[in-house]
Design an enzyme around this catalytic site. Structure first.
Site: not given
Ligand code: ARG
Length: 457
Positions: A156, A277, A283, A290
């Protein structure tokens, strides 16, 4: 380039029809398979006396020359041709005249395309298997380096029990080994030769189908000509196997993405395998992971497209089936691309062992071990569970951990606790004790690594 079926038509094909109907832009990648299939067919026609042996020899060397010329760039595939089969046969006829026209005896583009896709996918499966094996091998190496790297195991997404990073990532090799099995299965059922099915009803020529099949490395021949030309199960099976690979890569990607966040900081990706970025200078983004997670959607889409194309078409060949190639080739290319980027990303990532250990120290992941300690002292598990739950509640109140809670407090809740409770709930002890097959202890993980290596050898 002229169509192969001119005879009964009085008008030229409309440009729109040709553009819509043509498959050359995606079936040109099968040129080598198409030529090899034709060579095998011509060899068999000659051997069976269906065409003259000298003509079959001429056809074979003509096809070999075409193959060489395409490969060395001296012959360009004509993108105006209807499909790769038309182009190769047209080119052969241009080079050999009348003899070239004999190649298509006892054959249809329907059995030809069914053959070409099988040959193409067979080769692609081999490449994909090698890439999956490379990933398994990289994971095994990372696991070997992290057999003592304690981290929290989750259910979980809540910290649950102590494991090691090695144990965690070896779960992915279990999935990938099953993927290899599925690719093998798909390959086995695919490796049957449809040549001889003709357009749908076989042929009246005395073919030796086994001979062609053997030359092309098939394990057998299709046993029903209608099925031979209209079966695309092998594309669907492969797309399903590829979809599962993507499910696994996508789950792994999701974890990498989480682990890269400041909230976790369990791993750091190599600069060469992350991106920045344009506006936020701080970043460092896990774009590869992804994209792999995102591209899983494409592959599932390809599987759905194939299932949908096939579900409603009457026997035998229908042009709908031309849609098979773009879908299955896209799935194949996507999986290959994902594996190519994903494997070195895993290989080069840094495991932040201290951060994992610190996360493991919080969250009471040794609570089960504390309960098991009491079971060892003779308490029934359910009572031990309850006493440990009370201890956890007490720790939360006092902002302590089970490791820092004084023995006195333990004893207030249950008299069975002794000084050695601290050894029993030590995270290294908790992991070392889980020697069960499949567990996180050194020995257990070593066996998992051994088994995975064996599987890919
Ligand atoms: N381009 C076609 C395909 O990919 C080849 C088979 C054509 N057969 C036909 N009867 N038009 O399916």
């Amino acid at each position: 380039m002229a169509q192969l079926w001119k005879g009964r038509f009085k008008k030229e094909l409309a440009k729109e029809t040709n553009d819509f109907n043509s498959s050359i832009r995606f079936d040109c990648r099968m040129f080598e398979e198409d030529i090899k299939g034709s060579i095998a067919h011509a060899t068999m026609l000659g051997a069976c006396g269906i065409i003259d042996k000298t003509e079959s020899d001429k056809i074979i060397s003509g096809l070999e020359n075409i193959l060489n010329d395409i490969k060395n760039g001296s012959l360009e595939i004509d993108m105006q041709a209807e499909d790769i089969h038309t182009f190769i046969e047209g080119e052969l006829t241009e080079r050999l005249g009348q003899t070239g026209k004999r190649l298509h005896t006892a054959r249809s583009r329907n059995d030809q395309v069914a053959l070409d896709i099988r040959l193409t996918l067979r080769k692609e499966i081999e490449e994909i298997k090698e890439k999956v094996k490379a990933l398994i091998s990289v994971i095994c190496t990372k696991a070997e380096e992290n057999k003592s790297t304690i981290m929290p195991g989750y259910t979980h997404l809540q910290r649950a029990q102590p494991i090691t990073f090695a144990h965690h990532i070896m779960a992915y090799t279990a999935m990938l080994c099953r993927d290899l099995g599925r690719l093998d299965d798909a390959e086995k059922r695919m490796n049957i030769c449809p040549l001889g099915s003709g357009a749908l009803a076989g042929t009246t020529y005395p073919l030796n189908r086994e001979m062609t099949a053997e030359q092309l490395g098939f394990d057998g021949i299709t046993l029903n000509s209608l099925d031979g030309v209209s079966d695309r199960d092998f594309c669907i099976e492969l797309a399903a196997a590829l979809s599962l690979i993507m499910v696994h890569l996508s789950r792994f990607s999701e974890e990498i993405i989480m682990w890269c966040s400041w909230e976790f900081k369990f791993v750091e990706l190599d600069d060469a395998f992350s991106t920045g970025s344009s506006i936020m200078p701080q970043k460092k983004n896990p774009d590869i992971a992804e994209l792999v997670r995102g591209k899983s959607g494409r592959v599932f889409g390809d599987l759905t497209a194939l299932l949908t194309v096939m579900k409603g078409i009457a026997l035998a060949y229908n042009k709908d089936m031309q849609e098979d190639k773009e879908a299955i080739f896209d799935a194949v290319d996507t999986v290959k691309m994902c594996l190519t980027a994903f494997t070195p990303m895993i290989d080069t990532m840094t495991v932040l062992k201290d951060n994992m250990r610190n996360a493991a120290a919080k969250g009471f992941i040794n609570a089960t071990d504390c309960a098991d300690y009491l079971v060892g002292k003779g308490l029934p598990f359910r009572d031990a569970y309850k006493a440990t739950g009370e201890l956890v509640a007490l720790c939360i109140d006092k902002e302590l951990t089970l490791e820092t809670l004084p023995l006195e407090e333990y004893r207030n809740i249950c008299g069975l606790f002794d000084e050695n409770i601290y050894d029993a709930i030590n995270l290294d002890t908790c992991v070392a004790g889980r020697t069960v097959v499949g567990g996180p202890s050194h020995e257990s993980v070593e066996k998992q690594i051994e088994a995975a290596k064996q599987f890919i050898s």
